[in-house]
Design an enzyme around this catalytic site. Structure first.
Site, PDB file in Angstrom:
ATOM      1  N   GLU A   1       8.579  94.638 -75.625  1.00 48.97           N
ATOM      2  CA  GLU A   1       9.471  93.592 -76.101  1.00 48.97           C
ATOM      3  C   GLU A   1       9.852  93.818 -77.551  1.00 48.97           C
ATOM      4  O   GLU A   1       9.022  94.189 -78.378  1.00 48.97           O
ATOM      5  CB  GLU A   1       8.807  92.229 -75.919  1.00 48.97           C
TER       6      GLU A   1
ATOM      7  N   HIS B   1      -2.452  87.850 -75.495  1.00 49.88           N
ATOM      8  CA  HIS B   1      -2.536  87.588 -74.058  1.00 49.88           C
ATOM      9  C   HIS B   1      -3.945  87.778 -73.508  1.00 49.88           C
ATOM     10  O   HIS B   1      -4.162  88.606 -72.627  1.00 49.88           O
ATOM     11  CB  HIS B   1      -1.591  88.520 -73.282  1.00 49.88           C
TER      12      HIS B   1
ATOM     13  N   ASN C   1       4.349  89.133 -69.834  1.00 49.48           N
ATOM     14  CA  ASN C   1       3.749  87.960 -70.487  1.00 49.48           C
ATOM     15  C   ASN C   1       3.190  86.995 -69.436  1.00 49.48           C
ATOM     16  O   ASN C   1       3.799  86.784 -68.397  1.00 49.48           O
ATOM     17  CB  ASN C   1       4.804  87.236 -71.321  1.00 49.48           C
TER      18      ASN C   1
HETATM   19  P1  FDA Z   1      -4.310  77.971 -73.293  1.00 47.60           P
HETATM   20  O1  FDA Z   1      -4.912  78.929 -74.262  1.00 47.60           O
HETATM   21  O2  FDA Z   1      -2.856  77.763 -73.319  1.00 47.60           O
HETATM   22  O3  FDA Z   1      -4.978  76.540 -73.500  1.00 47.60           O
HETATM   23  C1  FDA Z   1      -6.350  76.340 -73.679  1.00 47.60           C
HETATM   24  C2  FDA Z   1      -6.540  75.029 -74.431  1.00 47.60           C
HETATM   25  O4  FDA Z   1      -7.901  74.637 -74.336  1.00 47.60           O
HETATM   26  C3  FDA Z   1      -6.222  75.101 -75.919  1.00 47.60           C
HETATM   27  O5  FDA Z   1      -5.361  74.050 -76.273  1.00 47.60           O
HETATM   28  C4  FDA Z   1      -7.581  74.978 -76.595  1.00 47.60           C
HETATM   29  O6  FDA Z   1      -7.523  74.305 -77.850  1.00 47.60           O
HETATM   30  C5  FDA Z   1      -8.350  74.148 -75.581  1.00 47.60           C
HETATM   31  N1  FDA Z   1      -9.798  74.362 -75.617  1.00 47.60           N
HETATM   32  C6  FDA Z   1     -10.476  75.524 -75.678  1.00 47.60           C
HETATM   33  N2  FDA Z   1     -11.796  75.326 -75.651  1.00 47.60           N
HETATM   34  C7  FDA Z   1     -11.986  73.980 -75.560  1.00 47.60           C
HETATM   35  C8  FDA Z   1     -13.131  73.150 -75.505  1.00 47.60           C
HETATM   36  N3  FDA Z   1     -14.370  73.660 -75.513  1.00 47.60           N
HETATM   37  N4  FDA Z   1     -12.954  71.794 -75.452  1.00 47.60           N
HETATM   38  C9  FDA Z   1     -11.708  71.261 -75.451  1.00 47.60           C
HETATM   39  N5  FDA Z   1     -10.570  72.015 -75.500  1.00 47.60           N
HETATM   40  C10 FDA Z   1     -10.716  73.365 -75.550  1.00 47.60           C
HETATM   41  N6  FDA Z   1       2.697  84.156 -73.126  1.00 47.60           N
HETATM   42  C11 FDA Z   1       3.867  84.275 -72.475  1.00 47.60           C
HETATM   43  O7  FDA Z   1       3.899  84.219 -71.244  1.00 47.60           O
HETATM   44  N7  FDA Z   1       5.033  84.451 -73.191  1.00 47.60           N
HETATM   45  C12 FDA Z   1       5.054  84.539 -74.552  1.00 47.60           C
HETATM   46  O8  FDA Z   1       6.113  84.675 -75.171  1.00 47.60           O
HETATM   47  C13 FDA Z   1       3.808  84.429 -75.236  1.00 47.60           C
HETATM   48  N8  FDA Z   1       3.746  84.546 -76.605  1.00 47.60           N
HETATM   49  C14 FDA Z   1       2.565  84.247 -77.261  1.00 47.60           C
HETATM   50  C15 FDA Z   1       2.546  84.180 -78.665  1.00 47.60           C
HETATM   51  C16 FDA Z   1       1.385  83.775 -79.323  1.00 47.60           C
HETATM   52  C17 FDA Z   1       1.359  83.699 -80.826  1.00 47.60           C
HETATM   53  C18 FDA Z   1       0.226  83.427 -78.565  1.00 47.60           C
HETATM   54  C19 FDA Z   1      -1.035  82.966 -79.233  1.00 47.60           C
HETATM   55  C20 FDA Z   1       0.253  83.504 -77.184  1.00 47.60           C
HETATM   56  C21 FDA Z   1       1.413  83.916 -76.521  1.00 47.60           C
HETATM   57  N9  FDA Z   1       1.460  83.974 -75.131  1.00 47.60           N
HETATM   58  C22 FDA Z   1       2.650  84.184 -74.492  1.00 47.60           C
HETATM   59  C23 FDA Z   1       0.246  83.758 -74.310  1.00 47.60           C
HETATM   60  C24 FDA Z   1       0.187  82.384 -73.674  1.00 47.60           C
HETATM   61  O9  FDA Z   1       0.435  81.373 -74.614  1.00 47.60           O
HETATM   62  C25 FDA Z   1      -1.194  82.225 -73.025  1.00 47.60           C
HETATM   63  O10 FDA Z   1      -1.332  83.235 -72.047  1.00 47.60           O
HETATM   64  C26 FDA Z   1      -1.369  80.873 -72.372  1.00 47.60           C
HETATM   65  O11 FDA Z   1      -1.214  79.833 -73.302  1.00 47.60           O
HETATM   66  C27 FDA Z   1      -2.744  80.777 -71.713  1.00 47.60           C
HETATM   67  O12 FDA Z   1      -2.779  79.595 -70.952  1.00 47.60           O
HETATM   68  P2  FDA Z   1      -4.150  78.954 -70.519  1.00 47.60           P
HETATM   69  O13 FDA Z   1      -3.858  77.841 -69.591  1.00 47.60           O
HETATM   70  O14 FDA Z   1      -5.049  80.033 -70.034  1.00 47.60           O
HETATM   71  O15 FDA Z   1      -4.844  78.380 -71.853  1.00 47.60           O
END
Ligand code: FDA
Length: 494
Positions: free
Chosen positions: A352, A435, A473
């Protein structure tokens, strides 16, 4: 919420968690969502909810003394990173030996900080990664459902070709074409209609105002506006922000959670005890894996499976930067939302074209290459720190694949790599990722629908289910898989 009992708890509020919350709420199940981050809905003194990328403040990062933006030292200048006050900011970087993992913190999880790229994976590769999942059902029903719920849209070709803000992407397309590579447009959840109005000066700038990794103030359709808002409208779902789950134990036929409530500045308000009949873990690859490993290895849930912690990967993420000729500037104005990828099928590289929204001409082309390498790490529980620790050997195969693609692009254009972008004098960065995937892999640590082996009423619903690599992604896949699993779990009542 102390001493409360609820039929269902969802931990986290990212993609997998949000799907669980909505579908449970619609099924009439009273559900409590526990999210460690803030609810991002209140503007600060500057009138903005999130801070920008070029002037980060305490809102940017999760309890850090200094920001840790990925692309730091272009031209060896410390362009982006600066000291900040410790606070419950929107972006976290969790640092393990040899791997820094970026994650979102707040109601909406990763949707708050990500680039919005919404890609359905290649069907053959999906089938290889999930041999036990009915691909026809996924591609006919659940991928279209996820795409619709997330409001995925496509950049209009005429806008892409004409906008100053995508000169950087058009330049990379030209460079790729000289080397014989095709490019593909990448769909997004950022509204391209809003973006066009930003460019015309009709609305406040967000993507065109260098906002993305610390949150977009406008334009992006995040989970708190979609799935989670709809979940709350069912009347059955309550979201508790700034509530971190620290421990899971058995209580009766259900589960008990130790929950710490904090203020946005990190002071502990209360330690709570919440019980539930059914527990859905959506704390992300890192969060879910850590909670389960801690529960198993401290003896709280001793029968959790041996496969926990296995199958982790950074989705083959490799970042690389090239230098352009002086006569081929990338443009000082760059949209923070990427829309184009270079495809190299022979090396299985999907690269990308990322913006460098520095506000000045840098001559740098930056790429996030998603490579399909099979290298995997594993988490183990460290009793001394009470944390899960990642063992990761690096992404040699990913770098080999990406360098095959980009050596050819450099040869065809007479250009070179940049060694000043990632620190450490490297052209390729495989020591951080966006990711994180795996740790409680579908069909291994769980059954084929995310039900954790050995414990009834305990589910994994997030990126921890994905076996380390998707080729694109991940959030569309995480969403679609959660939709599929919840449909079965609610239908079968277990
Ligand atoms: P996700 O990580 O979204 O959510 C987990 C949540 O649980 C968080 O809010 C966290 O605070 C909470 N949590 C964790 N532990 C906890 C606890 N013990 N108690 C309470 N809460 C807790 N993907 C994509 O498809 N396209 C893209 O363009 C991008 N770009 C990108 C940029 C950047 C900067 C990042 C950081 C990530 C991406 N991604 C992405 C990845 C994408 O955002 C990621 O794969 C998903 O958010 C993962 O989704 P989940 O449901 O697994 O958890």
């Amino acid at each position: 919420a102390s001493g409360t009992h609820v039929p269902a708890v969802v931990v986290g509020s990212g993609y997998g968690a949000s799907v669980a919350a909505l579908r449970l709420g619609q099924a009439g199940v009273r559900t409590l969502v526990l999210e460690m981050g803030q609810r991002w809905d209140t503007p600060g003194p500057d009138g903005k909810v999130f801070c920008g990328m070029l002037n980060p403040d305490h809102r940017s990062m999760w309890f850090k003394d200094r920001t840790e933006a990925p692309v730091n030292g272009i031209l060896f200048l410390d362009l982006a990173n600066r000291p900040i006050r410790r606070h419950a900011g929107a972006l976290d970087r969790v640092n393990f030996p040899g791997m820094g993992v970026y994650v979102g913190r707040g109601v909406g999880g990763g949707s708050l900080v990500n680039g919005g790229m919404a890609v359905t994976p290649d069907r053959d590769y999906f089938t290889r990664q999930f041999p036990t999942v009915d691909a026809a059902e996924m591609y006919d029903r659940f991928f279209p459902l996820a795409t619709k719920m997330l409001r995925v849209n496509h950049i209009p070709g005429h806008y892409f070709e004409a906008s100053d803000y995508y000169r950087f992407a058009r330049l990379s397309r030209t460079a790729a074409a000289r080397a014989g590579f095709d490019t593909a447009f990448v769909p997004n959840v950022y509204s391209f209609d809003y973006m066009a109005r930003e460019e015309r000066g009709e609305v406040p700038k967000s993507a065109l105002g260098t906002e993305v990794i610390y949150g977009n103030n406008h334009g992006k359709f995040t989970l708190d506006q979609g799935y989670l808002a709809e979940a709350e409208r069912t009347g059955n779902v309550t979201i508790a922000p700034l509530h971190q789950v620290t421990r899971i134990t058995r209580e009766g036929a259900g589960y008990a959670l130790a929950v710490r409530e904090i203020t946005p500045d990190g002071e502990v308000v209360a330690e709570k005890h919440v019980t539930c009949d059914r527990l859905f873990l959506g704390a992300g690859s890192l969060g879910t894996t850590e909670l389960l490993l801690r529960a198993r290895d401290t003896g709280d849930l001793p029968d959790l499976p041996a496969e926990l912690g296995e199958g982790w990967g950074p989705n083959g993420n490799v970042m690389v930067a090239r230098n352009n000729h002086l006569l081929e500037p990338t443009g000082s104005r760059q949209s923070a939302i990427p829309t184009l990828a270079i495809t190299d099928p022979s090396r299985e590289v999907f690269a990308e074209v990322a913006p460098v929204p520095a506000g000045i001409e840098t001559y740098v082309s930056l790429y996030l290459a998603i490579t399909r390498n099979e290298e995997r790490g594993r988490f183990t529980y460290d009793p001394a720190t009470d944390r899960a620790v990642l063992q990761w050997g690096g992404a040699r195969a990913g770098i080999t694949a990406a360098s095959g693609t980009f050596d050819r692009i450099n040869d065809a254009n007479g250009t070179v790599y940049r060694y000043d972008v990632f620190g450490g004098g490297k052209a390729f960065a495989d020591d951080f990722c966006y990711h994180p995937l795996g740790g409680a892999v579908l069909g291994r640590a769980t059954d084929d629908h995310g039900r954790v082996k050995g414990y009834r009423g305990l589910y994994v619903t997030d990126g921890a289910l994905v076996p380390g690599s998707l080729g694109v992604n991940p959030f569309v896949t995480i969403t679609a898989l959660a939709e599929r699993n919840l449909a079965t779990i609610l239908h079968e009542g277990r």
